[in-house]
Design a protein around this motif. Sequence first.
Motif, PDB file in Angstrom:
ATOM      1  N   GLY A  99      -6.476  -6.265  -8.934  1.00  0.00           N
ATOM      2  CA  GLY A  99      -5.236  -6.977  -9.240  1.00  0.00           C
ATOM      3  C   GLY A  99      -3.985  -6.158  -8.998  1.00  0.00           C
ATOM      4  N   LYS A 100      -4.052  -5.200  -8.084  1.00  0.00           N
ATOM      5  CA  LYS A 100      -2.919  -4.314  -7.829  1.00  0.00           C
ATOM      6  C   LYS A 100      -2.195  -4.635  -6.522  1.00  0.00           C
ATOM      7  CE  LYS A 100      -4.969  -0.474 -10.416  1.00  0.00           C
ATOM      8  NZ  LYS A 100      -5.476   0.916 -10.350  1.00  0.00           N
ATOM      9  N   VAL A 101      -2.375  -5.860  -6.011  1.00  0.00           N
ATOM     10  CA  VAL A 101      -1.701  -6.278  -4.785  1.00  0.00           C
ATOM     11  C   VAL A 101      -0.783  -7.457  -5.106  1.00  0.00           C
ATOM     12  CG1 VAL A 101      -1.968  -7.190  -2.458  1.00  0.00           C
ATOM     13  CG2 VAL A 101      -3.600  -5.503  -3.332  1.00  0.00           C
ATOM     14  N   GLU A 109     -11.111  -0.663   3.112  1.00  0.00           N
ATOM     15  CA  GLU A 109     -11.706  -0.515   1.779  1.00  0.00           C
ATOM     16  C   GLU A 109     -10.644  -0.262   0.714  1.00  0.00           C
ATOM     17  OE1 GLU A 109     -15.123   2.179  -0.557  1.00  0.00           O
ATOM     18  OE2 GLU A 109     -14.649   2.556   1.559  1.00  0.00           O
ATOM     19  N   ALA A 110      -9.641   0.539   1.032  1.00  0.00           N
ATOM     20  CA  ALA A 110      -8.606   0.859   0.053  1.00  0.00           C
ATOM     21  C   ALA A 110      -7.830  -0.392  -0.355  1.00  0.00           C
ATOM     22  CB  ALA A 110      -7.651   1.900   0.637  1.00  0.00           C
ATOM     23  N   PHE A 111      -7.566  -1.275   0.597  1.00  0.00           N
ATOM     24  CA  PHE A 111      -6.850  -2.517   0.279  1.00  0.00           C
ATOM     25  C   PHE A 111      -7.746  -3.435  -0.545  1.00  0.00           C
ATOM     26  CE2 PHE A 111      -5.273  -6.786   0.873  1.00  0.00           C
ATOM     27  CZ  PHE A 111      -3.897  -6.643   0.849  1.00  0.00           C
ATOM     28  N   GLN A 112      -9.023  -3.518  -0.170  1.00  0.00           N
ATOM     29  CA  GLN A 112      -9.953  -4.373  -0.892  1.00  0.00           C
ATOM     30  C   GLN A 112     -10.098  -3.935  -2.356  1.00  0.00           C
ATOM     31  OE1 GLN A 112     -11.942  -7.135   0.214  1.00  0.00           O
ATOM     32  NE2 GLN A 112     -10.493  -7.133   1.922  1.00  0.00           N
ATOM     33  N   LYS A 113     -10.144  -2.632  -2.589  1.00  0.00           N
ATOM     34  CA  LYS A 113     -10.247  -2.119  -3.962  1.00  0.00           C
ATOM     35  C   LYS A 113      -9.007  -2.478  -4.777  1.00  0.00           C
ATOM     36  CE  LYS A 113     -13.340   1.864  -3.386  1.00  0.00           C
ATOM     37  NZ  LYS A 113     -13.445   3.362  -3.458  1.00  0.00           N
ATOM     38  N   ALA A 114      -7.828  -2.323  -4.166  1.00  0.00           N
ATOM     39  CA  ALA A 114      -6.589  -2.644  -4.862  1.00  0.00           C
ATOM     40  C   ALA A 114      -6.517  -4.133  -5.180  1.00  0.00           C
ATOM     41  CB  ALA A 114      -5.396  -2.212  -4.014  1.00  0.00           C
ATOM     42  N   ALA A 115      -6.943  -4.959  -4.227  1.00  0.00           N
ATOM     43  CA  ALA A 115      -6.914  -6.407  -4.440  1.00  0.00           C
ATOM     44  C   ALA A 115      -7.876  -6.804  -5.547  1.00  0.00           C
ATOM     45  CB  ALA A 115      -7.259  -7.134  -3.142  1.00  0.00           C
ATOM     46  N   TYR A 116      -9.059  -6.213  -5.558  1.00  0.00           N
ATOM     47  CA  TYR A 116     -10.069  -6.520  -6.589  1.00  0.00           C
ATOM     48  C   TYR A 116      -9.567  -6.124  -7.980  1.00  0.00           C
ATOM     49  CZ  TYR A 116     -14.539  -6.571  -9.065  1.00  0.00           C
ATOM     50  OH  TYR A 116     -15.567  -6.824  -9.967  1.00  0.00           O
ATOM     51  N   LEU A 176      10.816  -1.804  -6.155  1.00  0.00           N
ATOM     52  CA  LEU A 176       9.356  -1.723  -6.189  1.00  0.00           C
ATOM     53  C   LEU A 176       8.868  -0.920  -7.395  1.00  0.00           C
ATOM     54  CD1 LEU A 176       8.482  -1.053  -2.422  1.00  0.00           C
ATOM     55  CD2 LEU A 176       8.280  -3.204  -3.683  1.00  0.00           C
ATOM     56  N   PRO A 177       7.678  -1.260  -7.921  1.00  0.00           N
ATOM     57  CA  PRO A 177       7.089  -0.463  -9.005  1.00  0.00           C
ATOM     58  C   PRO A 177       6.885   0.990  -8.574  1.00  0.00           C
ATOM     59  CG  PRO A 177       5.905  -2.532  -8.722  1.00  0.00           C
ATOM     60  CD  PRO A 177       6.847  -2.414  -7.560  1.00  0.00           C
ATOM     61  N   GLU A 178       6.863   1.877  -9.528  1.00  0.00           N
ATOM     62  CA  GLU A 178       6.695   3.313  -9.247  1.00  0.00           C
ATOM     63  C   GLU A 178       5.377   3.561  -8.520  1.00  0.00           C
ATOM     64  OE1 GLU A 178       6.710   7.596 -11.652  1.00  0.00           O
ATOM     65  OE2 GLU A 178       7.064   5.700 -12.710  1.00  0.00           O
ATOM     66  N   ASN A 179       5.432   4.454  -7.539  1.00  0.00           N
ATOM     67  CA  ASN A 179       4.262   4.858  -6.763  1.00  0.00           C
ATOM     68  C   ASN A 179       3.577   3.680  -6.080  1.00  0.00           C
ATOM     69  OD1 ASN A 179       2.470   6.787  -5.710  1.00  0.00           O
ATOM     70  ND2 ASN A 179       0.969   6.385  -7.325  1.00  0.00           N
ATOM     71  N   SER A 180       4.380   2.717  -5.596  1.00  0.00           N
ATOM     72  CA  SER A 180       3.814   1.575  -4.881  1.00  0.00           C
ATOM     73  C   SER A 180       4.072   1.724  -3.387  1.00  0.00           C
ATOM     74  CB  SER A 180       4.400   0.266  -5.399  1.00  0.00           C
ATOM     75  OG  SER A 180       5.806   0.254  -5.235  1.00  0.00           O
ATOM     76  N   LEU A 181       3.356   0.942  -2.600  1.00  0.00           N
ATOM     77  CA  LEU A 181       3.458   1.001  -1.151  1.00  0.00           C
ATOM     78  C   LEU A 181       3.637  -0.415  -0.619  1.00  0.00           C
ATOM     79  CD1 LEU A 181       3.113   3.273   1.092  1.00  0.00           C
ATOM     80  CD2 LEU A 181       0.833   2.293   1.451  1.00  0.00           C
ATOM     81  N   ALA A 182       4.643  -0.612   0.232  1.00  0.00           N
ATOM     82  CA  ALA A 182       4.876  -1.914   0.855  1.00  0.00           C
ATOM     83  C   ALA A 182       4.349  -1.905   2.279  1.00  0.00           C
ATOM     84  CB  ALA A 182       6.371  -2.239   0.860  1.00  0.00           C
ATOM     85  N   SER A 219      -1.534   5.339  -3.692  1.00  0.00           N
ATOM     86  CA  SER A 219      -0.563   4.446  -4.331  1.00  0.00           C
ATOM     87  C   SER A 219      -1.219   3.685  -5.481  1.00  0.00           C
ATOM     88  CB  SER A 219      -0.007   3.441  -3.307  1.00  0.00           C
ATOM     89  OG  SER A 219       0.561   4.123  -2.198  1.00  0.00           O
ATOM     90  N   SER A 220      -0.458   3.484  -6.537  1.00  0.00           N
ATOM     91  CA  SER A 220      -0.992   2.763  -7.693  1.00  0.00           C
ATOM     92  C   SER A 220      -0.910   1.244  -7.511  1.00  0.00           C
ATOM     93  CB  SER A 220      -0.226   3.159  -8.961  1.00  0.00           C
ATOM     94  OG  SER A 220       1.165   2.923  -8.802  1.00  0.00           O
ATOM     95  N   LYS A 221       0.024   0.756  -6.674  1.00  0.00           N
ATOM     96  CA  LYS A 221       0.157  -0.679  -6.403  1.00  0.00           C
ATOM     97  C   LYS A 221       0.515  -0.893  -4.937  1.00  0.00           C
ATOM     98  CE  LYS A 221       1.405  -2.288 -11.035  1.00  0.00           C
ATOM     99  NZ  LYS A 221       2.394  -3.018 -11.864  1.00  0.00           N
TER     100      LYS A 221
END
Length: 486
Positions: A196-198, A187-194, A68-74, A169-171
């Motif tokens: 392009g970090k998902v 909201e946190a997931f929506q921001k990441a998706a907007y 996984l990329p650094e500082n990412s969350l699965a 998390s950054s990604k």
Amino acid sequence: MQILRRKLLQRSSFIQGVGRCGYCSKNIVDAGQPTPASHPQLLNEGEITPGITSEEYVSRRKRLLELLPENSLAIVASAPVKMMTDVVPYTFRQDADYSYLTGCQQPGGIAVLGHECGLCMFMPESHPHDVIWQGQIAGVDTALDTFKAEKAYPMSKLKEILPGMMGRSSKLVHNVKTAIPTYMEMEAFQKAAYSGKVKDLSVYTHELRWVKSPAELKLLRESASIACQALLQTMFHSKTYPYESMLSAKVEYECKMRGAQRMAFNPVVGGGPNASVIHYSRNDQKVKDGDLVLMDIGCELHGYLSDLTRTWPPCGFFSAAQRELYDLILETNKECVKLCRPGTSIRQIHHYSAEKLLHGLKELGILKDSRNIYHSYHQLNPTNIGHYLGMDVHDCHSLGDDQPLKPGVVITIEPGIYIPSFFDGPERFRGIGIRIEDEVLITETGYEVLTGSMPKEVKHIETLLNNFCHGVNTENQNNMRAASIS
């Protein structure tokens, strides 16, 4: 007679009572799935899945974190429960990625994996009403003790805890197949998706799942062995009971009696022209005398699948036309198996098989040279030569067929020709469908055929059907007569 019946009932009640007392020991905690304590006949100490230890699950998660990329969350949600009617669910099967990373076999949970938090599991909460109707479920304690999560919370805490984890998390990566609004609408997931970090988690998990561990290969071998034994018994059965539905029921029975939890997919049982329908699943016709039956079957053993196909004449003998086409498919199957080795790819094997079959169909007069010959060939065989196999039937599909094969990868080799009754070609070949499918493990030196115990040579099939079915058929007929007399 009444006295004998009463004694048998009393003895049955005593045995059932002993069984209940043994299972319901107060010292055994119900984890919602088999454990070494509740099912010592199935699991050894330290195993989460039969043959697979908690250490292997921990190792899988560590390897995923390295990818996984650094500082990412699965974020991995368990598979949903699918309903047959408003109150009747379909049989539940866990999502392969969720199972691969946790070993948990129940619905309703979410696993979160990160470099800082390790494995954090959000578990469904047990309500008395649900326990009465469905039994115990695995909760927070099981997540920590059995699945070896670093942290665990009830699902009611998800909205309180997960947004902060996502925000730090950054990604984000998640399993798109089992994604649920519960976390996607945060909201946190929506921001990441907007932003392009998902990303889709399967890009990483398929790379891990592609090469099987020794423990996984043991389960795959056992699953293949069960399927081979079951299909062989069904082949014997077919001479007396040439009905697609009965053959489907027979193979499922034989698989489950040998320990399989379920079928890998609905068996394909195509008699005569139905065999030319590649994923035929109605299984509702009688196989006419002289017709072939094509059976594509597989079973699941503790999360690992088998997949094989054989085609044979229940009457005991191939016709001349059937044998000519069968010999072409068999020769292609055997030559493609020999191509299986480290460094080659499914795509390369497929190209070889297509040229081999095309040449053979021309020699048999089924196809003739023309500008549209490749189009005509594709009509008779629109399938690929094979696919990866493991926790899913078409396993690790995100890797593609151009990937150079490695030791520990399992693939299928399944050449076939499917000639519909309306095909504009020689009449004697119309309505014939033939596929011969084997499972092949790529080894350091070449290959190992996991389904090699299942006969596929014409002489072997005809000998078995004509010499070894007699005793089976006689026994079945005697059983039917005995049942009718009683």
